[in-house]
Write a protein that holds these residues in place. Structure first.
Motif, PDB file in Angstrom:
ATOM      1  N   ARG A 154       2.841  -1.082   4.308  1.00 37.87           N
ATOM      2  CA  ARG A 154       2.396   0.279   4.014  1.00 37.87           C
ATOM      3  C   ARG A 154       3.592   1.161   3.674  1.00 37.87           C
ATOM      4  O   ARG A 154       4.732   0.835   3.966  1.00 37.87           O
ATOM      5  CB  ARG A 154       1.618   0.836   5.199  1.00 37.87           C
TER       6      ARG A 154
ATOM      7  N   HIS B  59       0.156   4.376   0.897  1.00 39.62           N
ATOM      8  CA  HIS B  59      -0.011   5.285   2.028  1.00 39.62           C
ATOM      9  C   HIS B  59       0.460   4.639   3.330  1.00 39.62           C
ATOM     10  O   HIS B  59       0.373   3.426   3.510  1.00 39.62           O
ATOM     11  CB  HIS B  59      -1.471   5.706   2.149  1.00 39.62           C
ATOM     12  N   ALA B  60       0.945   5.480   4.225  1.00 38.40           N
ATOM     13  CA  ALA B  60       1.401   4.973   5.518  1.00 38.40           C
ATOM     14  C   ALA B  60       0.253   4.371   6.317  1.00 38.40           C
ATOM     15  O   ALA B  60       0.436   3.450   7.113  1.00 38.40           O
ATOM     16  CB  ALA B  60       2.070   6.090   6.316  1.00 38.40           C
ATOM     17  N   SER B  61      -0.941   4.896   6.105  1.00 35.51           N
ATOM     18  CA  SER B  61      -2.152   4.350   6.715  1.00 35.51           C
ATOM     19  C   SER B  61      -3.332   4.784   5.869  1.00 35.51           C
ATOM     20  O   SER B  61      -3.262   5.786   5.171  1.00 35.51           O
ATOM     21  CB  SER B  61      -2.327   4.840   8.153  1.00 35.51           C
ATOM     22  N   GLY B  62      -4.423   4.021   5.940  1.00 36.99           N
ATOM     23  CA  GLY B  62      -5.613   4.388   5.167  1.00 36.99           C
ATOM     24  C   GLY B  62      -5.353   4.325   3.679  1.00 36.99           C
ATOM     25  O   GLY B  62      -4.691   3.446   3.171  1.00 36.99           O
TER      26      GLY B  62
ATOM     27  N   TYR C  88     -11.297   0.370   4.816  1.00 36.85           N
ATOM     28  CA  TYR C  88      -9.899  -0.009   4.588  1.00 36.85           C
ATOM     29  C   TYR C  88      -9.329  -0.710   5.818  1.00 36.85           C
ATOM     30  O   TYR C  88      -8.682  -1.753   5.715  1.00 36.85           O
ATOM     31  CB  TYR C  88      -9.058   1.237   4.306  1.00 36.85           C
ATOM     32  N   ARG C  89      -9.559  -0.111   6.983  1.00 39.34           N
ATOM     33  CA  ARG C  89      -8.993  -0.675   8.210  1.00 39.34           C
ATOM     34  C   ARG C  89      -9.563  -2.066   8.485  1.00 39.34           C
ATOM     35  O   ARG C  89      -8.822  -2.996   8.812  1.00 39.34           O
ATOM     36  CB  ARG C  89      -9.268   0.256   9.386  1.00 39.34           C
TER      37      ARG C  89
ATOM     38  N   GLN D 175      -8.093  -4.559   5.911  1.00 39.21           N
ATOM     39  CA  GLN D 175      -6.677  -4.827   6.135  1.00 39.21           C
ATOM     40  C   GLN D 175      -6.468  -5.677   7.392  1.00 39.21           C
ATOM     41  O   GLN D 175      -5.650  -6.603   7.403  1.00 39.21           O
ATOM     42  CB  GLN D 175      -5.897  -3.520   6.223  1.00 39.21           C
ATOM     43  N   GLU D 176      -7.208  -5.366   8.449  1.00 40.13           N
ATOM     44  CA  GLU D 176      -7.081  -6.162   9.670  1.00 40.13           C
ATOM     45  C   GLU D 176      -7.522  -7.605   9.433  1.00 40.13           C
ATOM     46  O   GLU D 176      -6.916  -8.546   9.958  1.00 40.13           O
ATOM     47  CB  GLU D 176      -7.899  -5.520  10.787  1.00 40.13           C
TER      48      GLU D 176
ATOM     49  N   GLU E  51       0.833  -1.201   0.000  1.00 41.16           N
ATOM     50  CA  GLU E  51       0.000   0.000   0.000  1.00 41.16           C
ATOM     51  C   GLU E  51       0.871   1.256   0.000  1.00 41.16           C
ATOM     52  O   GLU E  51       1.830   1.357   0.774  1.00 41.16           O
ATOM     53  CB  GLU E  51      -0.916  -0.025   1.227  1.00 41.16           C
TER      54      GLU E  51
END
Length: 366
Positions: free
Chosen positions: A120, A32-35, A104-105, A108-109, A30
């Motif tokens: 990420r 992005h670092a998050s999201g 997304y979270r 991914q989880e 991914e």
């Protein structure tokens, strides 16, 4: 076989889970670092999207993080309700609404819980057969590369450097959230308002908060770089003075506002080569009007995994996947573009909603 998936949004994570269910190793990378991009927006996964998740046993996390959408109302500029529709389609499990970042979270989880590696901060800069190269200097290697990297897909341009760019829809789309329970409520319902100048829709969550969106006609770049306050103002002035609750709802909103220009990809001539293939928006981005972008991406993910499971090699599987998907998704993109260009809401969507994926069905070689 090992798959390297570029993009950790809806299509990327679900493709990884579907591949793992098919016995194929996959890792997700991914940017992005998050999201992810457009994480401030919300969306609704329709019947067919939830069906695709259910095919691989991944619908539970979405249900747990969303609320039901049972139907819609269509309201004219004078405030009259002229159409009411239920989302109940032959007893199928109905749509679910949630914020994109939450989706997304959750996905991914769920992927990580299934033993899938999700990395990420991996922005793709180039690729060659079996090798993905990222902006931070690292590489990932696999037998196949899957481009789930969205509207501005890098892998799409690797596969076909002459591919057409995304097309402006002539609309800015603004999303917002208000916790003011005094505004008109639409619990578990989408109230769609045909303004004189634009289109507004909203729904109310069980906690009383209101999720709203506005489609504002605009040329590309006119409103680029706006702050949340400026996006809210742009939406407010569009509806101010009309006998509708749109302006009231927008005015009650704080800085939880997100806006941007809308694009689509009507047709991508080349979806794959010998070792690379596209899924989701990387292959066929639709305008938001039909509310089917995420659901179509989910269908792609599961069907691609089935093809790779059942057919003898990647090129044969990729060709079958395109054969099964192209007509349906391009019809959806055209349908959504037609809705975007007017203030109407298309009536017959059962051809979308009734789509069913049987995970155990074998994909034939043709």
């Amino acid at each position: 076989m090992k798959a390297v998936i570029i993009g950790g949004g809806v299509s990327g994570t679900v493709t990884a889970m579907a591949l793992r269910r098919a016995g194929i190793e996959a890792s997700v990378h991914e940017a992005h670092a998050s999201g992810g991009e457009d994480a401030g927006a919300f969306l609704t996964l329709m019947h067919n999207g939830m069906d695709a998740l259910r095919a691989i046993g991944a619908d539970g996390p979405v249900i747990a993080n969303s609320f039901a959408a049972d139907g819609l109302e269509l309201v004219t500029p004078d405030g009259k309700t002229v159409d009411q529709r239920s989302f109940d389609v032959d007893g199928l499990a109905g749509p679910r609404t949630l914020k994109r970042a939450v989706l997304y979270r959750a996905l991914q989880e769920e992927a990580i819980s299934r033993g899938i590696t999700v990395e990420r901060g991996k922005r793709l800069v180039s690729a060659s057969p079996g090798v993905a190269r990222f902006e931070d200097g690292t590489v990932a290697e696999g037998d196949i590369l899957i481009g789930a990297d969205g509207l501005r897909s890098v892998l799409r341009n690797v596969i076909d450097p002459s591919c057409p760019p995304p097309r402006s829809t002539g609309l800015d789309v603004v999303y917002g959230y208000t916790t003011d329970a005094s505004v008109p409520q639409a619990p578990s319902l989408y109230r769609m308002i045909q303004s004189l100048h634009a289109f507004f829709g909203y729904t109310s969550a069980p906690d009383g908060s209101t999720y709203w969106f506005a489609r504002l006609p605009s040329a590309e770049g006119v409103r680029s770089g706006l702050t949340p306050e400026e996006w809210r103002t742009a939406a407010f002035v569009t509806f101010d003075g009309e006998p509708l609750p749109a302006a009231e709802i927008i005015e009650s909103t704080g800085d939880d506002v997100f806006g941007g220009h809308s694009y689509d990809v009507p047709s991508t001539p080349v979806w794959f080569n010998e070792s690379m293939v596209l899924v989701g928006d990387a292959a066929h981005a639709a305008s938001p009007a039909a509310g089917q972008g995420a659901s179509m991406a989910l269908e792609d993910s599961v069907v691609l995994a089935q093809c790779l499971r059942d057919l003898p090699d990647a090129p044969t599987a990729f060709a079958a996947y395109e054969r099964l998907r192209r007509t349906r998704v391009e019809k959806l993109v055209a349908n959504s573009a037609a809705v975007s260009s007017s203030t109407t809401s298309d009536r017959d969507r059962n051809w979308l909603y009734r789509h069913h994926i049987d995970w155990d069905a074998e994909i034939p070689r043709i």
